[in-house]
Design an enzyme around this catalytic site. Structure first.
Site, PDB file in Angstrom:
ATOM      1  N   LYS A  34       0.852  -1.201   0.000  1.00 34.70           N
ATOM      2  CA  LYS A  34       0.000   0.000   0.000  1.00 34.70           C
ATOM      3  C   LYS A  34       0.878   1.239   0.000  1.00 34.70           C
ATOM      4  O   LYS A  34       1.763   1.380   0.847  1.00 34.70           O
ATOM      5  CB  LYS A  34      -0.905   0.005   1.234  1.00 34.70           C
ATOM      6  CG  LYS A  34      -1.781   1.250   1.338  1.00 34.70           C
ATOM      7  CD  LYS A  34      -2.777   1.137   2.479  1.00 34.70           C
ATOM      8  CE  LYS A  34      -2.268   1.661   3.796  1.00 34.70           C
ATOM      9  NZ  LYS A  34      -2.092   3.118   3.864  1.00 34.70           N
ATOM     10  N   ASP A  61      -3.302   4.284  -2.050  1.00 35.37           N
ATOM     11  CA  ASP A  61      -4.213   4.777  -0.999  1.00 35.37           C
ATOM     12  C   ASP A  61      -4.152   6.303  -0.931  1.00 35.37           C
ATOM     13  O   ASP A  61      -3.569   6.876  -0.010  1.00 35.37           O
ATOM     14  CB  ASP A  61      -3.768   4.138   0.335  1.00 35.37           C
ATOM     15  CG  ASP A  61      -4.596   4.590   1.525  1.00 35.37           C
ATOM     16  OD1 ASP A  61      -5.746   5.020   1.329  1.00 35.37           O
ATOM     17  OD2 ASP A  61      -4.072   4.502   2.664  1.00 35.37           O
ATOM     18  N   LEU A  62      -4.749   6.955  -1.942  1.00 38.00           N
ATOM     19  CA  LEU A  62      -4.722   8.426  -1.969  1.00 38.00           C
ATOM     20  C   LEU A  62      -6.086   9.024  -1.627  1.00 38.00           C
ATOM     21  O   LEU A  62      -6.238  10.235  -1.562  1.00 38.00           O
ATOM     22  CB  LEU A  62      -4.229   8.938  -3.332  1.00 38.00           C
ATOM     23  CG  LEU A  62      -2.817   8.494  -3.746  1.00 38.00           C
ATOM     24  CD1 LEU A  62      -2.412   9.141  -5.063  1.00 38.00           C
ATOM     25  CD2 LEU A  62      -1.785   8.822  -2.678  1.00 38.00           C
ATOM     26  N   LYS A  63      -7.082   8.189  -1.444  1.00 36.33           N
ATOM     27  CA  LYS A  63      -8.421   8.620  -0.985  1.00 36.33           C
ATOM     28  C   LYS A  63      -8.952   9.826  -1.754  1.00 36.33           C
ATOM     29  O   LYS A  63      -9.175  10.902  -1.190  1.00 36.33           O
ATOM     30  CB  LYS A  63      -8.390   8.928   0.516  1.00 36.33           C
ATOM     31  CG  LYS A  63      -7.933   7.768   1.387  1.00 36.33           C
ATOM     32  CD  LYS A  63      -8.021   8.134   2.872  1.00 36.33           C
ATOM     33  CE  LYS A  63      -7.609   7.000   3.781  1.00 36.33           C
ATOM     34  NZ  LYS A  63      -6.170   6.691   3.763  1.00 36.33           N
ATOM     35  N   HIS A  65     -11.243  12.551  -3.435  1.00 30.61           N
ATOM     36  CA  HIS A  65     -12.523  13.146  -3.024  1.00 30.61           C
ATOM     37  C   HIS A  65     -12.650  14.508  -3.703  1.00 30.61           C
ATOM     38  O   HIS A  65     -12.006  15.474  -3.293  1.00 30.61           O
ATOM     39  CB  HIS A  65     -12.558  13.313  -1.497  1.00 30.61           C
ATOM     40  CG  HIS A  65     -13.911  13.679  -0.963  1.00 30.61           C
ATOM     41  ND1 HIS A  65     -14.156  13.863   0.376  1.00 30.61           N
ATOM     42  CD2 HIS A  65     -15.088  13.881  -1.577  1.00 30.61           C
ATOM     43  CE1 HIS A  65     -15.434  14.167   0.559  1.00 30.61           C
ATOM     44  NE2 HIS A  65     -16.014  14.188  -0.613  1.00 30.61           N
ATOM     45  N   ASP A  66     -13.473  14.591  -4.767  1.00 26.13           N
ATOM     46  CA  ASP A  66     -13.625  15.858  -5.481  1.00 26.13           C
ATOM     47  C   ASP A  66     -14.896  15.749  -6.315  1.00 26.13           C
ATOM     48  O   ASP A  66     -15.642  14.764  -6.181  1.00 26.13           O
ATOM     49  CB  ASP A  66     -12.380  16.107  -6.355  1.00 26.13           C
ATOM     50  CG  ASP A  66     -12.086  17.591  -6.514  1.00 26.13           C
ATOM     51  OD1 ASP A  66     -13.039  18.335  -6.857  1.00 26.13           O
ATOM     52  OD2 ASP A  66     -10.936  18.008  -6.326  1.00 26.13           O
ATOM     53  N   PRO A  68     -17.197  14.844  -9.567  1.00 30.67           N
ATOM     54  CA  PRO A  68     -17.067  13.605 -10.349  1.00 30.67           C
ATOM     55  C   PRO A  68     -15.978  13.639 -11.411  1.00 30.67           C
ATOM     56  O   PRO A  68     -15.149  12.725 -11.498  1.00 30.67           O
ATOM     57  CB  PRO A  68     -18.459  13.445 -10.959  1.00 30.67           C
ATOM     58  CG  PRO A  68     -19.369  14.066  -9.955  1.00 30.67           C
ATOM     59  CD  PRO A  68     -18.617  15.251  -9.403  1.00 30.67           C
ATOM     60  N   THR A 120     -11.609   6.204  10.456  1.00 30.41           N
ATOM     61  CA  THR A 120     -11.681   5.644  11.819  1.00 30.41           C
ATOM     62  C   THR A 120     -11.209   6.636  12.876  1.00 30.41           C
ATOM     63  O   THR A 120     -11.387   6.396  14.054  1.00 30.41           O
ATOM     64  CB  THR A 120     -10.847   4.350  11.926  1.00 30.41           C
ATOM     65  OG1 THR A 120      -9.617   4.562  11.271  1.00 30.41           O
ATOM     66  CG2 THR A 120     -11.570   3.172  11.329  1.00 30.41           C
ATOM     67  N   GLN A 191      -3.308   1.767  17.151  1.00 32.28           N
ATOM     68  CA  GLN A 191      -4.521   1.143  16.635  1.00 32.28           C
ATOM     69  C   GLN A 191      -5.440   0.722  17.788  1.00 32.28           C
ATOM     70  O   GLN A 191      -4.983   0.216  18.798  1.00 32.28           O
ATOM     71  CB  GLN A 191      -4.185  -0.100  15.796  1.00 32.28           C
ATOM     72  CG  GLN A 191      -3.473   0.203  14.490  1.00 32.28           C
ATOM     73  CD  GLN A 191      -4.423   0.753  13.422  1.00 32.28           C
ATOM     74  OE1 GLN A 191      -5.589   1.006  13.678  1.00 32.28           O
ATOM     75  NE2 GLN A 191      -3.897   0.947  12.233  1.00 32.28           N
ATOM     76  N   ARG A 212       3.359  -1.501  10.622  1.00 29.71           N
ATOM     77  CA  ARG A 212       4.456  -1.584  11.594  1.00 29.71           C
ATOM     78  C   ARG A 212       4.790  -2.969  12.145  1.00 29.71           C
ATOM     79  O   ARG A 212       5.976  -3.249  12.358  1.00 29.71           O
ATOM     80  CB  ARG A 212       4.194  -0.569  12.729  1.00 29.71           C
ATOM     81  CG  ARG A 212       4.364   0.856  12.241  1.00 29.71           C
ATOM     82  CD  ARG A 212       3.711   1.862  13.142  1.00 29.71           C
ATOM     83  NE  ARG A 212       2.247   1.773  13.077  1.00 29.71           N
ATOM     84  CZ  ARG A 212       1.415   2.566  13.730  1.00 29.71           C
ATOM     85  NH1 ARG A 212       1.904   3.523  14.511  1.00 29.71           N
ATOM     86  NH2 ARG A 212       0.110   2.438  13.612  1.00 29.71           N
TER      87      ARG A 212
HETATM   88  O1  C5P Z   1       1.272   0.293  10.948  1.00 32.48           O
HETATM   89  P1  C5P Z   1      -0.188  -0.096  10.842  1.00 32.48           P
HETATM   90  O2  C5P Z   1      -0.396  -1.581  10.720  1.00 32.48           O
HETATM   91  O3  C5P Z   1      -1.018   0.524  11.928  1.00 32.48           O
HETATM   92  O4  C5P Z   1      -0.643   0.537   9.445  1.00 32.48           O
HETATM   93  C1  C5P Z   1      -1.978   0.518   9.031  1.00 32.48           C
HETATM   94  C2  C5P Z   1      -2.131   1.296   7.770  1.00 32.48           C
HETATM   95  O5  C5P Z   1      -3.505   1.385   7.449  1.00 32.48           O
HETATM   96  C3  C5P Z   1      -1.614   2.732   7.826  1.00 32.48           C
HETATM   97  O6  C5P Z   1      -1.122   3.074   6.523  1.00 32.48           O
HETATM   98  C4  C5P Z   1      -2.843   3.545   8.166  1.00 32.48           C
HETATM   99  O7  C5P Z   1      -2.787   4.860   7.698  1.00 32.48           O
HETATM  100  C5  C5P Z   1      -3.910   2.755   7.394  1.00 32.48           C
HETATM  101  N1  C5P Z   1      -5.279   2.927   7.866  1.00 32.48           N
HETATM  102  C6  C5P Z   1      -5.670   2.662   9.157  1.00 32.48           C
HETATM  103  N2  C5P Z   1      -6.974   2.835   9.527  1.00 32.48           N
HETATM  104  C7  C5P Z   1      -7.854   3.220   8.635  1.00 32.48           C
HETATM  105  C8  C5P Z   1      -7.498   3.488   7.324  1.00 32.48           C
HETATM  106  C9  C5P Z   1      -6.178   3.313   6.958  1.00 32.48           C
HETATM  107  O8  C5P Z   1      -4.842   2.267   9.973  1.00 32.48           O
HETATM  108  N3  C5P Z   1      -9.104   3.328   8.982  1.00 32.48           N
END
Ligand code: C5P
Length: 238
Positions: A34, A61-63, A65-66, A68, A120, A191, A212
């Site tokens: 990713k 993963d650039l998300k 949003h703009d 259409p 989240t 997390q 990580r």
């Molecule tokens: O290091 P870790 O396992 O926490 O990385 C999780 C990845 O998923 C990171 O790139 C984080 O930005 C992404 N992410 C997340 N929660 C979300 C959306 C994306 O942890 N809801």
């Protein structure tokens, strides 16, 4: 089934060099990566070429949003770069998502376009404040997932705790791409509401986004092997 394809390694690094060192250290153990905003911008997009040359699959993963048209043109860029997965915000609306699918499919039929439902980082209180909705955070996330499904998207990014409910509403083939996964042997970092890789696949997560626990591990290959084994156990493959 090659279980490695279900594990997406989050390449959260500030420089191209550091990201490449991580990919080299993982070798054949990891096949899916990713790339988020930090690395994409710092490498001026060049990390995509590198990963492609290495034969790796890419989740961009650039998300987006703009409006259409603008979002669809950004999606065309992603499709031309041969990424296998990229994402847009479902809150951009159904018309936006439909236009993205229409333009993307002209170039890259196989690319999975997935939606971000509710970030989240939002709390229940913040959600009510921003969206002024009667729905709870979870209900709103499921609503956005349904919109994405209706627009023809392939799936959503969601917590492992939402995966089963989203599948119930959107169908078994609607992909769930889940961060918030932590093996028992690893630190939770920042997390919350986590699941182990084994639990996550048992709860209907199709793809696990893990950073990580692998990238900061003293032996990333070994960390990856342990996670693959857990996923295989969860899927009843061993
Ligand atoms: O290091 P870790 O396992 O926490 O990385 C999780 C990845 O998923 C990171 O790139 C984080 O930005 C992404 N992410 C997340 N929660 C979300 C959306 C994306 O942890 N809801």
């Amino acid at each position: 089934m090659d279980v490695r394809e279900k594990i997406i390694i989050a390449l959260d690094f500030p420089t191209e060099e550091k990201a490449k060192a991580c990919v080299e250290s993982l070798g054949e153990e990891a096949v899916f990566y990713k790339v988020g905003l930090e690395l994409f911008l710092n490498s001026q997009g060049k990390i995509l070429e590198y990963l492609r040359e290495k034969g790796k699959k890419i989740f961009l993963d650039l998300k987006f949003h703009d409006i259409p048209n603008t979002t669809a043109m950004a999606s065309v860029f992603a499709a031309k770069k041969d990424v296998v997965m990229f994402n847009v915000h479902a809150s951009g609306g159904k018309k936006m998502m439909q236009k993205v699918i229409e333009e993307t499919k002209k170039i890259n039929e196989a690319a999975s376009v997935i939606a971000v439902t509710i970030l989240t980082s939002f709390s229940e209180e913040e959600i009510q404040n921003v969206f002024q909705s009667k729905l709870s955070l979870k209900e709103l996330a499921i609503h956005f997932a349904s919109l994405a499904k209706e627009a023809g998207l392939s799936g959503v990014v969601c917590s492992p705790w939402e995966a089963a409910d989203i599948k119930k509403v959107c169908g078994e083939s609607f992909q769930t791409v889940c961060p918030g996964v932590r093996p028992k042997w690893s630190a939770t970092n920042d997390q919350e509401r986590i699941m182990t890789p084994k639990e996550a696949v048992q709860h209907g997560c199709d793809y696990l986004v893990i950073g990580r626990p692998v990238t900061k591990h003293e032996n990333p290959k070994e960390a990856m092997r342990m996670i693959v084994k857990e996923v295989e156990e969860g899927l009843g493959l061993c």
